[in-house]
Design a protein around this motif. Sequence first.
Motif, PDB file in Angstrom:
ATOM      1  N   GLY A 104       0.823  -1.213   0.000  1.00 16.51           N
ATOM      2  CA  GLY A 104       0.000   0.000   0.000  1.00 16.51           C
ATOM      3  C   GLY A 104       0.857   1.263   0.000  1.00 16.51           C
ATOM      4  O   GLY A 104       2.050   1.213   0.249  1.00 16.51           O
ATOM      5  N   LYS A 105       0.178   2.363  -0.245  1.00 10.47           N
ATOM      6  CA  LYS A 105       0.894   3.640  -0.374  1.00 10.47           C
ATOM      7  C   LYS A 105       1.180   4.250   1.002  1.00 10.47           C
ATOM      8  O   LYS A 105       0.449   4.036   1.951  1.00 10.47           O
ATOM      9  N   ARG A 106       2.229   5.028   1.035  1.00 11.15           N
ATOM     10  CA  ARG A 106       2.572   5.787   2.253  1.00 11.15           C
ATOM     11  C   ARG A 106       2.714   7.253   1.856  1.00 11.15           C
ATOM     12  O   ARG A 106       3.255   7.557   0.791  1.00 11.15           O
ATOM     13  N   ILE A 107       2.297   8.118   2.776  1.00  9.71           N
ATOM     14  CA  ILE A 107       2.495   9.558   2.569  1.00  9.71           C
ATOM     15  C   ILE A 107       3.149  10.121   3.825  1.00  9.71           C
ATOM     16  O   ILE A 107       2.693   9.850   4.936  1.00  9.71           O
ATOM     17  N   ILE A 108       4.213  10.875   3.631  1.00 10.40           N
ATOM     18  CA  ILE A 108       4.786  11.621   4.752  1.00 10.40           C
ATOM     19  C   ILE A 108       4.492  13.089   4.488  1.00 10.40           C
ATOM     20  O   ILE A 108       4.882  13.632   3.442  1.00 10.40           O
ATOM     21  N   ALA A 109       3.772  13.707   5.427  1.00  9.91           N
ATOM     22  CA  ALA A 109       3.416  15.118   5.294  1.00  9.91           C
ATOM     23  C   ALA A 109       4.450  15.927   6.072  1.00  9.91           C
ATOM     24  O   ALA A 109       4.566  15.773   7.293  1.00  9.91           O
ATOM     25  N   ASP A 121      15.438  11.296   1.178  1.00  7.06           N
ATOM     26  CA  ASP A 121      15.462   9.886   1.604  1.00  7.06           C
ATOM     27  C   ASP A 121      14.037   9.340   1.710  1.00  7.06           C
ATOM     28  O   ASP A 121      13.754   8.222   1.281  1.00  7.06           O
ATOM     29  N   LEU A 122      13.150  10.154   2.276  1.00 12.85           N
ATOM     30  CA  LEU A 122      11.758   9.681   2.446  1.00 12.85           C
ATOM     31  C   LEU A 122      11.055   9.526   1.110  1.00 12.85           C
ATOM     32  O   LEU A 122      10.200   8.658   0.951  1.00 12.85           O
ATOM     33  N   GLU A 123      11.439  10.373   0.145  1.00 14.89           N
ATOM     34  CA  GLU A 123      10.789  10.295  -1.171  1.00 14.89           C
ATOM     35  C   GLU A 123      11.053   8.968  -1.871  1.00 14.89           C
ATOM     36  O   GLU A 123      10.331   8.578  -2.772  1.00 14.89           O
ATOM     37  N   LYS A 124      12.108   8.268  -1.437  1.00 13.63           N
ATOM     38  CA  LYS A 124      12.379   6.936  -2.019  1.00 13.63           C
ATOM     39  C   LYS A 124      11.405   5.897  -1.475  1.00 13.63           C
ATOM     40  O   LYS A 124      11.263   4.819  -2.014  1.00 13.63           O
ATOM     41  N   LYS A 125      10.750   6.226  -0.359  1.00 13.82           N
ATOM     42  CA  LYS A 125       9.875   5.244   0.302  1.00 13.82           C
ATOM     43  C   LYS A 125       8.409   5.629   0.261  1.00 13.82           C
ATOM     44  O   LYS A 125       7.542   4.796   0.534  1.00 13.82           O
ATOM     45  N   ALA A 126       8.132   6.896   0.016  1.00 14.17           N
ATOM     46  CA  ALA A 126       6.766   7.402   0.193  1.00 14.17           C
ATOM     47  C   ALA A 126       6.563   8.623  -0.683  1.00 14.17           C
ATOM     48  O   ALA A 126       7.526   9.209  -1.167  1.00 14.17           O
ATOM     49  N   ARG A 127       5.298   8.974  -0.844  1.00 13.17           N
ATOM     50  CA  ARG A 127       4.995  10.271  -1.440  1.00 13.17           C
ATOM     51  C   ARG A 127       5.156  11.316  -0.339  1.00 13.17           C
ATOM     52  O   ARG A 127       4.691  11.097   0.787  1.00 13.17           O
TER      53      ARG A 127
END
Length: 228
Positions: A104-109, A121-127
């Motif tokens: 499933g998708k992940r979003i870090i706000a 770094d987070l953009e490699k794992k999540a939107r």
Amino acid sequence: MDKPFIFINSAMSADGKLSTKERKQVRISGKQDFERVDELRAQADAIMVGIGTVLADDPSLTVKSPERRATRKAEGREENPVRIVVDSSARTPLDADIFKKGEGKRIIAVSKSAPSEKVGDLEKKARVIKTGEERVDLPELARELKKIGIGTLMVEGGATLNWGMLSAGLVDEIYTFAGNVIIGGKAAPTFADGEGFTEAELLKLELLSAEPIEEGILLKWKVKGKRN
Ligand code: NAP
């Protein structure tokens, strides 16, 4: 509506605490409530928590029941709702369970001042969604989530994010399971921490239902808005 339908679900002690003064996850409810929460997750388009909860508890926020995951699949959805962390400074650990467990998708706000290296770094794992200068702008985030197709958003705490969402007027309904323990302690998180309202600002609720579950009670509230 330019925002999703947003509800908060929390388990708290009889005295309104989300966890102990150690600020670590504590078991307040039993199996029946666990199933209720899993069903809520399975119905939601997205689940949101604050970075404090990720750092304290490292939750995976997945749907636990294989049957419920299969139902989502059969409906053409991903097995798990989109998992969202509200994290102004991009502190979400790259090895957090939300990245490791479940599809499933992940979003870090994050905020616009989050360090670019961490954001990369987070953009490699999540939107990654950027709003707000120093702190995530929750109303703007809610609008962005609606734009990308999130119709129902379940907020699962913690205390500071609950306050942020409530004080921004973003919450439609609140579900609290109050369990049969007293936690106490001014350092223990309550259902809504933050600054708190003054008497003139109190948020008015309408009671939708009160249902005994195991040895506690599930209260469902509709948020009506400012009392005055
Ligand atoms: P939290 O609410 O999970 O996260 C709060 C953080 O979110 C803030 O410190 C802030 O950090 C970030 N944030 C970014 N923008 C925000 C905004 N506009 N408004 C509010 N927050 C914003 O953390 P917490 O209050 O420490 O709560 C964690 C505790 O709650 C733990 O003890 C956990 O076990 C407990 N918990 C219990 C339940 C339950 O149902 N019983 C559920 C979840 C958590 P930045 O400024 O760094 O972004």
